[in-house]
Design an enzyme around this catalytic site. Structure first.
Site, PDB file in Angstrom:
ATOM      1  N   ARG A 291      -4.273  -7.186 -20.187  1.00  0.00           N
ATOM      2  CA  ARG A 291      -5.137  -6.628 -21.224  1.00  0.00           C
ATOM      3  C   ARG A 291      -4.358  -5.815 -22.253  1.00  0.00           C
ATOM      4  NH1 ARG A 291      -8.071  -3.151 -20.277  1.00  0.00           N
ATOM      5  NH2 ARG A 291     -10.050  -3.677 -21.230  1.00  0.00           N
TER       6      ARG A 291
ATOM      7  N   PRO B 101       0.804  -1.219   0.000  1.00  0.00           N
ATOM      8  CA  PRO B 101       0.000   0.000   0.000  1.00  0.00           C
ATOM      9  C   PRO B 101       0.843   1.277   0.000  1.00  0.00           C
ATOM     10  CG  PRO B 101      -0.313  -1.261   2.051  1.00  0.00           C
ATOM     11  CD  PRO B 101       0.529  -2.093   1.141  1.00  0.00           C
TER      12      PRO B 101
ATOM     13  N   GLU C 233       1.440  -9.074   8.510  1.00  0.00           N
ATOM     14  CA  GLU C 233       1.386  -7.667   8.908  1.00  0.00           C
ATOM     15  C   GLU C 233       2.415  -6.805   8.191  1.00  0.00           C
ATOM     16  OE1 GLU C 233       1.173 -10.189  11.035  1.00  0.00           O
ATOM     17  OE2 GLU C 233      -0.632  -9.881  12.242  1.00  0.00           O
TER      18      GLU C 233
ATOM     19  N   ASP D 280     -11.262   1.455 -24.054  1.00  0.00           N
ATOM     20  CA  ASP D 280     -11.684   1.393 -22.671  1.00  0.00           C
ATOM     21  C   ASP D 280     -11.552   2.716 -21.950  1.00  0.00           C
ATOM     22  OD1 ASP D 280     -12.478  -1.212 -22.433  1.00  0.00           O
ATOM     23  OD2 ASP D 280     -10.411  -1.898 -22.268  1.00  0.00           O
TER      24      ASP D 280
HETATM   25 CL1  6GU Z   1      -0.416  -3.769  -2.987  1.00  0.00          CL
HETATM   26  N1  6GU Z   1      -1.177  -4.564  -0.610  1.00  0.00           N
HETATM   27  C1  6GU Z   1      -1.950  -4.492   0.479  1.00  0.00           C
HETATM   28  N2  6GU Z   1      -1.751  -5.339   1.469  1.00  0.00           N
HETATM   29  N3  6GU Z   1      -2.927  -3.613   0.610  1.00  0.00           N
HETATM   30  C2  6GU Z   1      -3.111  -2.769  -0.408  1.00  0.00           C
HETATM   31  C3  6GU Z   1      -2.346  -2.786  -1.561  1.00  0.00           C
HETATM   32  C4  6GU Z   1      -1.361  -3.710  -1.636  1.00  0.00           C
HETATM   33  N4  6GU Z   1      -2.768  -1.823  -2.377  1.00  0.00           N
HETATM   34  C5  6GU Z   1      -3.775  -1.232  -1.744  1.00  0.00           C
HETATM   35  N5  6GU Z   1      -3.980  -1.806  -0.550  1.00  0.00           N
END
Ligand code: 6GU
Length: 259
Positions: free
Chosen positions: A153, A89, A116, A168
Site C-alpha cells: 500500500r 513471533p 514448529e 489511513d
Molecule cells: Cl511472523 N509467525 C508465526 N508463526 N506466528 C506469528 C507471527 C509470525 N507473528 C505473530 N504470530
C-alpha cells in the site's frame, strides 16, 4: 519493487497475490511478486525440509540448507543482495512505519518459517525479523501476507487515489475518523449534517476533529506520540472538553463499543 516469498506452501499465496489491489499493482508493473517453493531446494531425493531437534524434544524444525539455497538462488536471479525479512513471533512487531520502510526496499525476500520452528542458523540470513503480533500462528505464511499487503500500500502508485495511504489510520499516528456514503438517512441513522453542506474547509476540520476524538476514545496512548499540529492540539482540547461535558451529563448518545 521485487518481492520473493520463500515458503513451503506457495499455493497459499495465489489467492492473495492474484486478487484486487495486489493483482493490479503487478499488472501495472509497480511490483513483481514471486513465490519460491523452499522444498524445491531440499538436498535429498525425498525432498526433506524438516528434521528432529538436536538434544531431543517434540516436533520437527525447518532445516537450514533449503532456505540458504533458496536465498542464494534469489540473489543470483537478482544479481544483487535483497533485503531479507524473516517472519517469526519473536521479531519486531509490524507497524505502519515499518511497512512503509519495507515498501521502499527495491528487493524484498520474505521467509515464512513453518512447522514448529526453524533451525537457529536461518536467522543469519535475515536483515530483520518481523512478527505481526503477540500470538502464535501455525506458520509464517499468513504473517508474510500481512507484511506484503501492508507494505504494498505504500509503494507509490499502488493505491488508486494517490494520497489515500496518507489518510489511513496510523499514517500520522491517529485512527481514521468516521466515513459515510449514501443514503443520508438509513433506519433512522443519520449522516452528520456537516458532511451534506459542501463546506469543504469545515468538513476537513470536522474530519480531523473526529479522527482525534476516535483516537482519544479508543487508543488514547497514540495521542502521546502522534504528530499533532498546533491546530490539532486546539481540536484535541475541544474534544476533551466536549467529552467531559458529555460524561458529566451522562450522555452516552452515539457511543458504544464501536465508537
Ligand atoms: Cl511472523 N509467525 C508465526 N508463526 N506466528 C506469528 C507471527 C509470525 N507473528 C505473530 N504470530
Amino acid at each position: 519493487m521485487n518481492v520473493y516469498i520463500l515458503t513451503l506452501f506457495p499455493g497459499m499465496f495465489s489467492p492473495v497475490v492474484n486478487t484486487s489491489i495486489i493483482k493490479r499493482a503487478q499488472e501495472q508493473g509497480l511490483v513483481r511478486i514471486k513465490t519460491v517453493d523452499v522444498r524445491g531446494f531440499a538436498q535429498d531425493a525425498h525432498k526433506t525440509v524438516d528434521d528432529y531437534l538436536y538434544g531431543g524434544g517434540p516436533g520437527m524444525v525447518l532445516k537450514p540448507e533449503p532456505v540458504f539455497e533458496a536465498v542464494d538462488w534469489v540473489k543470483q536471479e537478482l544479481g544483487r543482495q535483497p533485503f531479507v525479512v524473516l517472519l517469526t513471533p519473536q521479531g519486531q512487531t509490524l507497524t505502519a512505519g515499518l511497512a512503509r520502510e519495507l515498501a521502499h526496499k527495491p528487493d524484498l525476500v520474505l521467509i515464512s518459517g513453518h512447522y514448529e520452528g526453524f533451525d537457529e542458523r536461518i536467522r543469519c540470513l535475515a536483515d530483520i525479523e518481523v512478527s505481526i503480533g503477540d500470538y502464535v500462528l501455525t506458520g509464517g505464511e499468513l504473517a508474510a501476507m500481512v507484511v506484503l499487503d501492508a507494505s504494498i500500500r505504500f509503494v507509490p502508485g499502488v493505491l488508486g487515489d494517490s494520497d489515500s495511504a496518507l489518510q489511513d489510520s496510523f499514517s500520522d499516528g491517529l485512527l481514521e475518523g468516521p466515513q459515510y456514503t449514501r443514503p443520508a438517512e438509513y433506519r433512522g441513522l443519520k449522516v452528520p449534517d456537516i458532511l451534506l453542506t459542501g463546506r469543504h474547509e469545515d468538513i476537513t476540520r470536522w474530519r480531523r476533529k473526529e479522527a482525534i476524538r476516535r483516537t482519544l476514545r479508543r487508543r488514547p496512548e497514540l495521542l502521546k506520540v502522534a504528530d499533532l499540529t498546533f491546530e490539532d492540539r486546539c481540536l484535541l482540547e475541544q474534544v476533551i472538553n466536549e467529552e467531559k461535558a458529555n460524561e458529566a451529563r451522562g450522555d452516552n448518545r452515539g457511543r458504544n463499543q464501536t465508537n
